[in-house]
Design a protein around this motif. Structure first.
Motif, PDB file in Angstrom:
ATOM      1  N   ALA A 108      48.384 -54.736 115.048  1.00 40.96           N
ATOM      2  CA  ALA A 108      49.590 -55.312 115.642  1.00 40.96           C
ATOM      3  C   ALA A 108      49.815 -54.713 117.030  1.00 40.96           C
ATOM      4  O   ALA A 108      49.747 -53.497 117.199  1.00 40.96           O
ATOM      5  N   ASN A 109      50.076 -55.561 117.991  1.00 43.29           N
ATOM      6  CA  ASN A 109      50.424 -55.090 119.321  1.00 43.29           C
ATOM      7  C   ASN A 109      51.890 -54.658 119.274  1.00 43.29           C
ATOM      8  O   ASN A 109      52.797 -55.487 119.359  1.00 43.29           O
ATOM      9  N   LEU A 110      52.121 -53.367 119.126  1.00 45.76           N
ATOM     10  CA  LEU A 110      53.485 -52.856 118.941  1.00 45.76           C
ATOM     11  C   LEU A 110      54.344 -53.021 120.186  1.00 45.76           C
ATOM     12  O   LEU A 110      55.573 -52.988 120.098  1.00 45.76           O
ATOM     13  N   GLU A 111      53.728 -53.234 121.333  1.00 47.36           N
ATOM     14  CA  GLU A 111      54.502 -53.508 122.556  1.00 47.36           C
ATOM     15  C   GLU A 111      55.213 -54.851 122.465  1.00 47.36           C
ATOM     16  O   GLU A 111      56.192 -55.077 123.167  1.00 47.36           O
ATOM     17  N   THR A 112      54.726 -55.752 121.613  1.00 47.00           N
ATOM     18  CA  THR A 112      55.349 -57.066 121.464  1.00 47.00           C
ATOM     19  C   THR A 112      56.317 -57.115 120.287  1.00 47.00           C
ATOM     20  O   THR A 112      56.968 -58.135 120.075  1.00 47.00           O
ATOM     21  N   LEU A 113      56.421 -56.036 119.530  1.00 43.72           N
ATOM     22  CA  LEU A 113      57.268 -56.013 118.346  1.00 43.72           C
ATOM     23  C   LEU A 113      58.734 -56.156 118.729  1.00 43.72           C
ATOM     24  O   LEU A 113      59.218 -55.467 119.620  1.00 43.72           O
ATOM     25  N   GLN A 114      59.396 -57.074 118.062  1.00 38.98           N
ATOM     26  CA  GLN A 114      60.836 -57.269 118.237  1.00 38.98           C
ATOM     27  C   GLN A 114      61.474 -57.322 116.866  1.00 38.98           C
ATOM     28  O   GLN A 114      60.892 -57.853 115.918  1.00 38.98           O
ATOM     29  N   MET A 115      62.669 -56.768 116.773  1.00 40.24           N
ATOM     30  CA  MET A 115      63.349 -56.675 115.487  1.00 40.24           C
ATOM     31  C   MET A 115      64.806 -57.096 115.658  1.00 40.24           C
ATOM     32  O   MET A 115      65.470 -56.671 116.595  1.00 40.24           O
ATOM     33  N   GLN A 116      65.259 -57.940 114.730  1.00 40.65           N
ATOM     34  CA  GLN A 116      66.672 -58.291 114.650  1.00 40.65           C
ATOM     35  C   GLN A 116      67.159 -57.926 113.259  1.00 40.65           C
ATOM     36  O   GLN A 116      66.456 -58.168 112.270  1.00 40.65           O
ATOM     37  N   GLN A 117      68.347 -57.365 113.184  1.00 39.05           N
ATOM     38  CA  GLN A 117      68.952 -57.031 111.903  1.00 39.05           C
ATOM     39  C   GLN A 117      70.327 -57.701 111.879  1.00 39.05           C
ATOM     40  O   GLN A 117      71.182 -57.401 112.712  1.00 39.05           O
ATOM     41  N   LEU A 118      70.495 -58.609 110.948  1.00 37.95           N
ATOM     42  CA  LEU A 118      71.682 -59.451 110.915  1.00 37.95           C
ATOM     43  C   LEU A 118      72.394 -59.323 109.583  1.00 37.95           C
ATOM     44  O   LEU A 118      71.757 -59.348 108.527  1.00 37.95           O
ATOM     45  N   ASP A 119      73.719 -59.213 109.629  1.00 35.41           N
ATOM     46  CA  ASP A 119      74.509 -59.199 108.404  1.00 35.41           C
ATOM     47  C   ASP A 119      74.559 -60.613 107.838  1.00 35.41           C
ATOM     48  O   ASP A 119      74.849 -61.575 108.565  1.00 35.41           O
ATOM     49  N   ILE A 120      74.268 -60.750 106.573  1.00 38.69           N
ATOM     50  CA  ILE A 120      74.271 -62.054 105.920  1.00 38.69           C
ATOM     51  C   ILE A 120      75.716 -62.470 105.670  1.00 38.69           C
ATOM     52  O   ILE A 120      76.486 -61.733 105.053  1.00 38.69           O
ATOM     53  N   GLN A 121      76.053 -63.634 106.152  1.00 36.95           N
ATOM     54  CA  GLN A 121      77.411 -64.168 105.971  1.00 36.95           C
ATOM     55  C   GLN A 121      77.492 -65.054 104.739  1.00 36.95           C
ATOM     56  O   GLN A 121      78.543 -65.120 104.105  1.00 36.95           O
ATOM     57  N   SER A 122      76.420 -65.741 104.425  1.00 36.66           N
ATOM     58  CA  SER A 122      76.395 -66.555 103.202  1.00 36.66           C
ATOM     59  C   SER A 122      74.938 -66.821 102.832  1.00 36.66           C
ATOM     60  O   SER A 122      74.043 -66.727 103.674  1.00 36.66           O
ATOM     61  N   SER A 123      74.694 -67.096 101.581  1.00 35.97           N
ATOM     62  CA  SER A 123      73.372 -67.427 101.087  1.00 35.97           C
ATOM     63  C   SER A 123      73.486 -68.615 100.150  1.00 35.97           C
ATOM     64  O   SER A 123      74.494 -68.792  99.488  1.00 35.97           O
ATOM     65  N   VAL A 124      72.426 -69.377 100.099  1.00 34.04           N
ATOM     66  CA  VAL A 124      72.349 -70.513  99.208  1.00 34.04           C
ATOM     67  C   VAL A 124      71.256 -70.236  98.211  1.00 34.04           C
ATOM     68  O   VAL A 124      70.102 -70.023  98.605  1.00 34.04           O
ATOM     69  N   GLY A 125      71.573 -70.179  96.938  1.00 36.25           N
ATOM     70  CA  GLY A 125      70.569 -69.995  95.919  1.00 36.25           C
ATOM     71  C   GLY A 125      69.843 -71.311  95.675  1.00 36.25           C
ATOM     72  O   GLY A 125      70.471 -72.357  95.562  1.00 36.25           O
ATOM     73  N   LEU A 126      68.542 -71.268  95.604  1.00 33.16           N
ATOM     74  CA  LEU A 126      67.748 -72.472  95.391  1.00 33.16           C
ATOM     75  C   LEU A 126      67.195 -72.469  93.975  1.00 33.16           C
ATOM     76  O   LEU A 126      66.592 -71.490  93.539  1.00 33.16           O
ATOM     77  N   ASP A 127      67.386 -73.563  93.273  1.00 35.11           N
ATOM     78  CA  ASP A 127      66.795 -73.708  91.941  1.00 35.11           C
ATOM     79  C   ASP A 127      65.412 -74.290  92.109  1.00 35.11           C
ATOM     80  O   ASP A 127      65.257 -75.467  92.452  1.00 35.11           O
ATOM     81  N   VAL A 128      64.413 -73.467  91.916  1.00 35.46           N
ATOM     82  CA  VAL A 128      63.035 -73.890  92.080  1.00 35.46           C
ATOM     83  C   VAL A 128      62.411 -74.009  90.708  1.00 35.46           C
ATOM     84  O   VAL A 128      62.460 -73.089  89.909  1.00 35.46           O
TER      85      VAL A 128
END
Length: 129
Positions: A108-128
């Protein structure tokens, strides 16, 4: 990161986010990590480097789901679902010292690594079925 590459990363993430949501009912944070593979690294090598890191992270009980995808331009995207932001930050910092992490810079080219950390506001459960 340009607007075009940001959009491309978000689209790539969206394509494989939905299955992970079904396993992430307890998640409070979603972490999106993108990077370019090294020029000489094939998909198998990148996956072989990422899997042991995920396995180690999973031992803490706060990483509840993870999806990994490779885009057509060689951009890799990982979407991690965590139950606790503080634990996530602590584990991410510790991971830099793990022997499992040592193989990552080779694929992995670590110079290109980008990270976002986001608080989940809502989730949808999927029936698979």
């Amino acid at each position: 990161m340009t607007a075009k590459s940001t959009l491309r990363s978000l689209i790539a993430s969206a394509l494989f986010l939905a299955p992970a949501v079904a396993f992430a009912d307890s998640a409070t944070v979603v972490e999106i990590v993108t990077f370019q593979a090294q020029a000489d690294a094939d998909s198998a090598a990148v996956t072989a480097a990422l899997d042991p890191i995920a396995e180690q992270m999973g031992q803490y009980g706060t990483l509840v789901a993870r999806s990994v995808a490779e885009g057509p331009d060689g951009t890799w995207t990982m979407v991690n679902y965590w139950t606790d932001r503080d634990a996530m930050n602590r584990i991410n910092e510790e991971a830099l010292t793990w022997p499992e992490f040592a193989a990552l810079p080779g694929v992995a080219n670590l110079e290109t690594l980008q990270m976002q950390q986001l608080d989940i506001q809502s989730s949808v459960g999927l029936d698979v079925e």
